[in-house]
Design a protein around this motif. Structure first.
Motif, PDB file in Angstrom:
ATOM      1  N   LYS A 209      -3.659  -4.275   0.425  1.00 48.54           N
ATOM      2  CA  LYS A 209      -3.776  -5.700   0.097  1.00 48.54           C
ATOM      3  C   LYS A 209      -3.631  -5.923  -1.404  1.00 48.54           C
ATOM      4  O   LYS A 209      -2.920  -6.852  -1.845  1.00 48.54           O
ATOM      5  CB  LYS A 209      -5.117  -6.220   0.604  1.00 48.54           C
ATOM      6  N   GLN A 210      -4.291  -5.088  -2.208  1.00 46.40           N
ATOM      7  CA  GLN A 210      -4.179  -5.216  -3.660  1.00 46.40           C
ATOM      8  C   GLN A 210      -2.758  -4.926  -4.132  1.00 46.40           C
ATOM      9  O   GLN A 210      -2.248  -5.585  -5.049  1.00 46.40           O
ATOM     10  CB  GLN A 210      -5.181  -4.263  -4.329  1.00 46.40           C
ATOM     11  N   CYS A 211      -2.128  -3.940  -3.504  1.00 49.04           N
ATOM     12  CA  CYS A 211      -0.737  -3.624  -3.857  1.00 49.04           C
ATOM     13  C   CYS A 211       0.187  -4.800  -3.565  1.00 49.04           C
ATOM     14  O   CYS A 211       1.055  -5.144  -4.365  1.00 49.04           O
ATOM     15  CB  CYS A 211      -0.292  -2.383  -3.084  1.00 49.04           C
ATOM     16  N   MET A 212      -0.007  -5.432  -2.418  1.00 52.86           N
ATOM     17  CA  MET A 212       0.827  -6.578  -2.047  1.00 52.86           C
ATOM     18  C   MET A 212       0.589  -7.757  -2.973  1.00 52.86           C
ATOM     19  O   MET A 212       1.524  -8.523  -3.271  1.00 52.86           O
ATOM     20  CB  MET A 212       0.553  -6.962  -0.591  1.00 52.86           C
ATOM     21  N   SER A 213      -0.654  -7.919  -3.438  1.00 55.45           N
ATOM     22  CA  SER A 213      -0.946  -9.040  -4.337  1.00 55.45           C
ATOM     23  C   SER A 213      -0.191  -8.890  -5.657  1.00 55.45           C
ATOM     24  O   SER A 213       0.223  -9.885  -6.262  1.00 55.45           O
ATOM     25  CB  SER A 213      -2.454  -9.120  -4.599  1.00 55.45           C
ATOM     26  N   LYS A 214       0.003  -7.631  -6.119  1.00 55.58           N
ATOM     27  CA  LYS A 214       0.766  -7.412  -7.349  1.00 55.58           C
ATOM     28  C   LYS A 214       2.249  -7.704  -7.148  1.00 55.58           C
ATOM     29  O   LYS A 214       2.962  -7.995  -8.109  1.00 55.58           O
ATOM     30  CB  LYS A 214       0.583  -5.969  -7.821  1.00 55.58           C
ATOM     31  N   ARG A 215       2.708  -7.607  -5.916  1.00 50.28           N
ATOM     32  CA  ARG A 215       4.125  -7.847  -5.623  1.00 50.28           C
ATOM     33  C   ARG A 215       4.391  -9.303  -5.215  1.00 50.28           C
ATOM     34  O   ARG A 215       5.527  -9.636  -4.859  1.00 50.28           O
ATOM     35  CB  ARG A 215       4.573  -6.922  -4.481  1.00 50.28           C
ATOM     36  N   PHE A 216       3.373 -10.132  -5.239  1.00 43.72           N
ATOM     37  CA  PHE A 216       3.519 -11.531  -4.827  1.00 43.72           C
ATOM     38  C   PHE A 216       3.758 -12.430  -6.030  1.00 43.72           C
ATOM     39  O   PHE A 216       3.051 -12.337  -7.042  1.00 43.72           O
ATOM     40  CB  PHE A 216       2.263 -11.980  -4.077  1.00 43.72           C
ATOM     41  N   ASP A 217       4.761 -13.280  -5.926  1.00 44.34           N
ATOM     42  CA  ASP A 217       5.079 -14.258  -6.971  1.00 44.34           C
ATOM     43  C   ASP A 217       4.630 -15.628  -6.475  1.00 44.34           C
ATOM     44  O   ASP A 217       5.302 -16.253  -5.651  1.00 44.34           O
ATOM     45  CB  ASP A 217       6.577 -14.244  -7.264  1.00 44.34           C
ATOM     46  N   GLY A 218       3.482 -16.085  -6.979  1.00 43.03           N
ATOM     47  CA  GLY A 218       2.927 -17.352  -6.508  1.00 43.03           C
ATOM     48  C   GLY A 218       3.768 -18.547  -6.860  1.00 43.03           C
ATOM     49  O   GLY A 218       3.797 -19.543  -6.120  1.00 43.03           O
ATOM     50  N   SER A 219       4.476 -18.500  -7.998  1.00 40.40           N
ATOM     51  CA  SER A 219       5.286 -19.653  -8.402  1.00 40.40           C
ATOM     52  C   SER A 219       6.457 -19.892  -7.457  1.00 40.40           C
ATOM     53  O   SER A 219       6.910 -21.018  -7.279  1.00 40.40           O
ATOM     54  CB  SER A 219       5.804 -19.446  -9.827  1.00 40.40           C
ATOM     55  N   GLN A 220       6.946 -18.800  -6.829  1.00 41.87           N
ATOM     56  CA  GLN A 220       8.073 -18.915  -5.912  1.00 41.87           C
ATOM     57  C   GLN A 220       7.655 -18.717  -4.464  1.00 41.87           C
ATOM     58  O   GLN A 220       8.509 -18.810  -3.575  1.00 41.87           O
ATOM     59  CB  GLN A 220       9.139 -17.867  -6.270  1.00 41.87           C
ATOM     60  N   GLN A 221       6.372 -18.412  -4.234  1.00 43.09           N
ATOM     61  CA  GLN A 221       5.888 -18.099  -2.888  1.00 43.09           C
ATOM     62  C   GLN A 221       6.741 -16.988  -2.270  1.00 43.09           C
ATOM     63  O   GLN A 221       7.178 -17.066  -1.128  1.00 43.09           O
ATOM     64  CB  GLN A 221       5.894 -19.347  -2.008  1.00 43.09           C
TER      65      GLN A 221
END
Length: 617
Positions: A209-221
């Motif tokens: 989950k933490q790894c995926m959060s680092k790969r997530f771009d919130g500005s672009q979803q």
């Protein structure tokens, strides 16, 4: 003592060669030069080299591309995701589903991703510290054996890309042991070893989950899971994640559902994905997903995409999957994908032509069937009279009298549905020998032979067909062409074959027939072309067939009617809307008194005593 390799070239004696057998050790010089230390999952070994092609990045699905020229996939050569021209299309390569399919190395689609099992027959007798470097010294690509183990006398290990497996295959019989035997290497495509990726534990799921959060771009979803199994955060914790495993993919989707259900862009490239069963849950759990990258995976069939058809994708990447090689040309590939995702605007990074559809916003239903369409009252009179006369002779048992209905140079063709597996199962065995089915009959001479030419041959064929009784009330007529010199119309309906002995049984058939006629010499119509198609009747047709009583000879003497009676019959049928046989019966029962017949008809219709089958559709 000198030795010879498989090409019969003299090579150095065993004791002076680089590999001195399992008891002498071996050199790792080449490995050190290449930076490969034969590490496990924690080092820069095999899994770090999974991505062998240039990475395909996920672009912003919300970016305005209106200023860019639209991509026309039908106008130029197809390009790979990295911009290079794909030579496979031009040279006819690939196509694993069109004649190959003999494995990863023999004619099949050569996928660049996926797992391969390496087997060394009788390899148990070799020391691993000798065998692995011995193969490495002559292998053109550095490799790391995954899960090296023995089974009986054989040794097995795994590699996870095609290029490495192919290079190892070329090493077969190139290494000689201290006893003079050549080491054989067998390669076979394999599923990922189950023990390699066990189910994730609770603490491992938290790391994921933490790894995926680092790969997530919130500005672009947008979420980028490219080569997730090589992520340093996971490898350092010895957490093995493979998205081609059901449990691992389900874990990823659950994390997305619980934390970022508003996701619009998902990149799953370079993950050796072979099936999309688990991704079907994205339809309901990630309803706003618009862009999906599945490039550089191991999807072998376009039918896998059917599992995602509920997604309203506007961007999709599939390049470098085996399924892309199954199409004969780029336009076929684009067309097949767009049929599954009609709102698609980009495929493999290329703009697609705007979608042209005929969808309507409000639900609609097909208009009700209007029955026969004659075009004019004159044509209706001619056709109804012709059909009654024709089928009264056709069903009489002696079809010889039909000679007068055909032109001297008439043509007739008979066709029936054809079951390739078992023609007799269609129930139309009596018609097969004369059936001119163009899919079944490939020989041009036979096609011509089955086309009956001249009226004698036409009627001779009709005489050979089973005896019948047609339900005239089931007929529907459509006029195709109507001029002063030609009348073409199609008639369809049902008939039953007459039982002639105890062995036969009554069967209901359906037919469709196209008559092309010209004016006869004396009067009426003369057939110049007759196209007859016979098939099994549907359940609905059988239930509605022969509801009305069959016309008796006394109630259907159409050929003996006088000219005034013929005109009266036509007028009564036109005004009442009833079929000719019912109109004829009504006039005969009222002694050809038109006014009296009209009065009785009105009374019976008001009382609801006239069945629906009596009226024209």
């Amino acid at each position: 003592m000198a030795y010879f390799n498989e090409d019969n070239h003299r090579i150095a004696p065993l004791h002076v060669r680089k590999h001195r057998g399992p008891y002498k050790g071996s050199s790792f010089r080449r490995d050190r030069q290449r930076g490969n230390h034969h590490g496990g999952f924690g080092g820069p070994g095999l899994l770090s080299r999974l991505v062998i092609d240039r990475d395909v990045t996920m672009s912003d699905s919300s970016q305005d591309s209106s200023s860019q020229p639209r991509y026309n996939p039908y106008g130029r050569e197809f390009c790979k995701g990295d911009g290079r021209m794909d030579r496979d299309w031009r040279q006819g390569k690939g196509g694993g589903g069109r004649g190959g399919g003999r494995g990863a190395f023999r004619g099949g689609t050569r996928s660049r991703t996926g797992w391969f099992k390496i087997t060394i027959p009788h390899g148990k007798k070799y020391d691993k510290k000798w065998l692995v470097p011995a193969l490495q010294d002559i292998c053109s690509i550095p490799y790391t054996p995954i899960q090296y183990h023995d089974d009986h006398n054989n040794v097995h290990f795994y590699v996870d890309d095609f290029t490495t497996a192919s290079a190892l295959r070329k090493c077969s019989r190139k290494v000689t042991d201290c006893d003079g035997y050549k080491v054989v290497v067998h390669i076979k495509r394999s599923d990922p070893p189950n023990f390699l990726f066990p189910n994730l534990k609770v603490e491992e799921l938290e790391h994921l989950k933490q790894c995926m959060s680092k790969r997530f771009d919130g500005s672009q979803q947008a979420l980028d899971l490219t080569s997730i199994h090589t992520d340093p955060d996971l490898v350092s914790q010895n957490i093995k994640v493979a998205l081609n495993r059901k449990t691992n993919m389900e874990a990823v989707i659950k994390i997305i559902e619980e934390n970022i259900p508003q996701l619009t862009s998902l990149n799953l490239s370079h993950n050796c994905i072979q099936r999309l069963d688990e991704l079907s849950e994205l339809v309901t759990k990630v309803p706003h997903l618009k862009a999906l990258n599945l490039s550089h995976n191991d999807l072998k069939s376009e039918h896998e995409l059917d599992k995602l058809k509920g997604l309203k994708l506007v961007e999709l990447w599939l390049v470098r999957n085996p399924l892309c090689d199954l199409f004969k040309d780029p336009s076929s590939y684009v067309s097949a994908v767009c049929q599954k995702f009609p709102q698609l605007l980009k495929l493999d990074g290329n703009d697609l032509p705007p979608h042209i559809g005929f969808d309507v916003e409000t639900p609609t239903t097909l208009p009700p069937c209007k029955g026969s369409c004659f075009g004019s009252d004159d044509a209706k009179v001619y056709i109804q009279r012709f059909l009654q006369q024709y089928y009264s002779v056709y069903d009489s048992g002696d079809r010889q009298s039909l000679l007068g209905a055909y032109h001297d140079d008439a043509l007739l063709s008979l066709t029936t549905p054809y079951n390739v597996q078992n023609p007799s199962r269609s129930g139309l065995r009596e018609y097969f020998k004369d059936s001119r089915n163009l899919k079944r009959t490939k020989d041009s001479t036979m096609r011509f032979h089955l086309l009956k030419h001249k009226r004698l041959n036409v009627v001779a064929l009709l005489n050979e067909l089973p005896k019948t009784q047609h339900d005239i009330t089931s007929f529907t007529v459509d006029v195709n062409a109507y001029t002063n010199t030609l009348l073409s119309f199609t008639v369809g309906g049902v008939f039953k074959e007459v039982v002639v002995d105890d062995k036969s049984k009554e069967s209901t058939r359906a037919f469709s027939r196209v008559f092309i006629t010209v004016p006869a010499v004396n009067s009426g119509l003369c057939i110049i072309n007759d196209q007859l198609f016979i098939r099994m009747a549907t359940t609905e047709q059988i239930s509605r067939a022969f509801v009305a009583p069959a016309p008796t000879p006394s109630s259907s003497p159409v050929p003996t009617l006088t000219a005034p009676q013929q005109e009266m019959l036509s007028t009564f049928s036109l005004k009442s809307g009833m079929k000719l046989e019912w109109s004829l019966k009504c006039l005969q029962d009222n002694e050809w008194d038109l006014n009296k017949a009209a009065q009785i008809f009105t009374q019976l219709k008001t009382a609801g005593k006239i069945p629906d089958v009596a009226f024209l559709k």
